[in-house]
Enzyme design. Structure first.
Site, short mmCIF file in Angstrom:
data_model
loop_
_atom_site.label_atom_id
_atom_site.label_comp_id
_atom_site.label_asym_id
_atom_site.label_seq_id
_atom_site.Cartn_x
_atom_site.Cartn_y
_atom_site.Cartn_z
NE ARG A 21 -30.42 47.62 -65.89
CZ ARG A 21 -30.72 46.11 -65.87
NH1 ARG A 21 -31.08 45.40 -64.44
NH2 ARG A 21 -30.06 45.08 -66.91
CG HIS B 11 -33.51 43.57 -69.84
ND1 HIS B 11 -33.83 44.08 -68.85
CD2 HIS B 11 -34.00 42.45 -70.00
CE1 HIS B 11 -33.88 42.87 -68.12
NE2 HIS B 11 -34.18 42.07 -68.20
CD GLU C 41 -30.49 38.36 -65.81
OE1 GLU C 41 -31.27 37.49 -66.32
OE2 GLU C 41 -30.45 39.12 -64.48
CG ASN D 67 -29.53 41.71 -63.10
OD1 ASN D 67 -29.30 42.78 -63.34
ND2 ASN D 67 -29.72 41.19 -64.48
CE1 TYR E 11 -34.83 39.34 -59.08
CE2 TYR E 11 -33.07 38.63 -60.59
CZ TYR E 11 -33.97 39.30 -60.21
OH TYR E 11 -34.76 40.72 -61.05
CD GLU F 80 -33.29 42.24 -63.33
OE1 GLU F 80 -33.46 41.21 -62.62
OE2 GLU F 80 -32.83 42.67 -64.31
#
Ligand code: BGC
Length: 453
Positions: free
Chosen positions: A74, A118, A163, A300, A302, A358
């Site tokens: 990606r 992005h 995002e 994404n 985390y 991600e």
């Protein structure tokens, strides 16, 4: 049961974070080219002018991906590299760069997954009001059409936005990312609506000019993790996950405002009660355009916040992490269960094939005396998160993929080069790439489809 046989294993990067060549071959400036040069905005004053010099070294980088066994990659396209003024004239040298990259990937047996946006927004369009301008969705539509026309013969998977929470929330709300503005809700909520319109128009353009392609969307959000498996805590976490906040600077950091309209066709009711007054006139009629069929939904993720049921108005409360709870170098808590509960709640609500676009760890990596980079902490992080994700897949989430962030160390936005997220170490003085131990570990995970987790 485990991950499905056609599971999409791979790694991710983004244009401004790796490409460099910021002023070469006709590229126009982006808001990040401008912002990173403003004194005091970026840690240690770092800029993405050179970054990983991927623009000149992409063949070497693709060769490393091949060695690693990455089958899906990606990356994002820099809008102003393709259209220097954001609209109008096309920079053929920019088209050539991405075309060559795509050819190189395909020749190496790697599927390109292209993110259209992005964060490196054309500076020329910023000067025209950026996402606040009612024309802005059309500008993005034209850019998406160009990507589809030029690359759609070889690229079969596109992601519209990465995002939106961050480029609107941090870029125009908190002022910590480019272009560094602190605008009121009356601006940022309008922008959010235009971004969603741009998403809808882009999906249509991609399908029109790249028939048969698959289209996804990659917002983000800290997951919510129930404090226990008690149904009351699970319900509390679910409710907290989809709540829209009322903090004027931080309102954008939520899931449902950004995902309900494109996937469910409506803004979340509780969000509308708070923010509806700031939406542009006639927003209701735009929902049909925003609500386009998607082939997959990405997030994404985390980390996550722990939530428990509480006897208060909202019915839940956050549980603080205990003192000494492990954190990554960027100071994010390590919470592997985010990759169980996040996908589970998201799949339950949106019901689309789901992909982690991600996930990964920033750590203080160093080149050891033996010339290698040992990063057992990153392996451990990924191992734990992937086990949680596997559990979600076994529990019925249609988990179609996992893209590790990141392929290589890169420019970590406001933190410059101080954070290293890669599985390939980059020496920014020499541009030497040194594969880290996690590179080999992740190779075995991908080869074995996660059976060894
Ligand atoms: C972004 C990446 C970033 C990563 C780590 C995500 O928010 O999409 O560009 O490098 O997280 O901060």
């Amino acid at each position: 049961m485990s991950f499905r046989k056609d599971f999409i294993w791979g790694a991710a990067t983004a244009s401004y974070q790796i490409e460099g060549a910021a002023y070469e071959d006709g590229k126009g400036p982006s808001v990040w080219d401008r912002f990173s040069h403003e004194p005091g905005k970026i840690l240690e004053g770092h800029t993405g002018d050179v970054a990983c010099d991927h623009y000149h070294r992409f063949r070497e980088d693709v060769a490393l991906m091949k060695e690693m066994g990455v089958k899906n990659y990606r990356f994002s396209i820099s809008w102003p590299r393709l259209i220097p003024q954001g609209v109008g004239e096309v920079n053929e040298k920019g088209v050539q760069f991405y075309s060559d990259l795509i050819d190189e990937l395909i020749a190496a047996g790697i599927r390109p997954i292209v993110t259209l946006f992005h964060w490196d927004y054309p500076a020329a369009l910023q000067a025209r009001g950026a996402w606040e301008n009612p024309e802005s969705p059309k500008w993005f539509e034209a850019y998406a059409a160009l990507c589809a026309e030029r690359f759609g013969d070889r690229v079969k998977d596109f992601i519209t936005f990465n995002e939106p929470q961050c480029f609107i929330g941090l870029g125009y709300g908190k002022g910590e990312h480019a272009p560094g503005y602190r605008l009121p809700l009356s601006s940022t909520v309008v922008m959010s609506h235009h971004v969603l319109m741009a998403h809808g128009l882009a999906v249509k353009a991609l399908r029109k000019y790249a028939p048969g392609c698959r289209v996804g969307y990659a917002p983000c959000g800290d997951a919510r993790i129930p404090a226990s498996e008690d149904p009351a805590d699970i319900e509390a976490a679910r409710r907290a996950y989809f709540q829209v906040g009322d903090n004027p600077e931080g309102w954008a950091f939520n899931v449902s405002w950004w995902s309900d309209p494109p996937i469910l066709g409506s803004y979340p009711e509780q969000g509308l009660r708070l923010l509806g007054q700031y939406l542009p006139q006639g927003w209701e009629k735009d929902l049909e355009t925003i609500h386009q069929p998607l082939d997959f939904y990405c997030q994404n993720i985390y980390n996550g916040d722990v939530v428990r049921a509480a006897d208060n108005a909202q019915g839940y409360e956050m549980v603080p992490q205990p003192v000494g709870h492990p954190k990554t170098a960027i100071q994010w808590p390590i919470t592997p269960d985010a990759l169980y509960w996040g996908p589970k709640f998201l799949y339950e609500r949106y019901k689309l094939p789901f992909m982690i676009s991600e996930n990964g760890m920033s750590s203080h990596d160093v080149v050891s005396l033996d010339g290698k980079v040992h990063d057992p902490q990153r392996q451990d992080y990924m191992h734990r998160y992937l086990r949680a994700y596997k559990r979600a897949a076994e529990d019925g989430v249609d988990a179609i993929g996992y893209l590790a962030w990141s392929l290589m160390d890169n420019y970590e936005w406001a933190f410059g080069y101080t954070d290293r997220f890669g599985m390939i170490y980059v020496d920014y003085q020499t541009q030497e790439r040194i594969v880290k131990d996690s590179f080999y570990w992740y190779k075995t995970v991908m080869e074995q489809n996660g059976e060894n987790l």
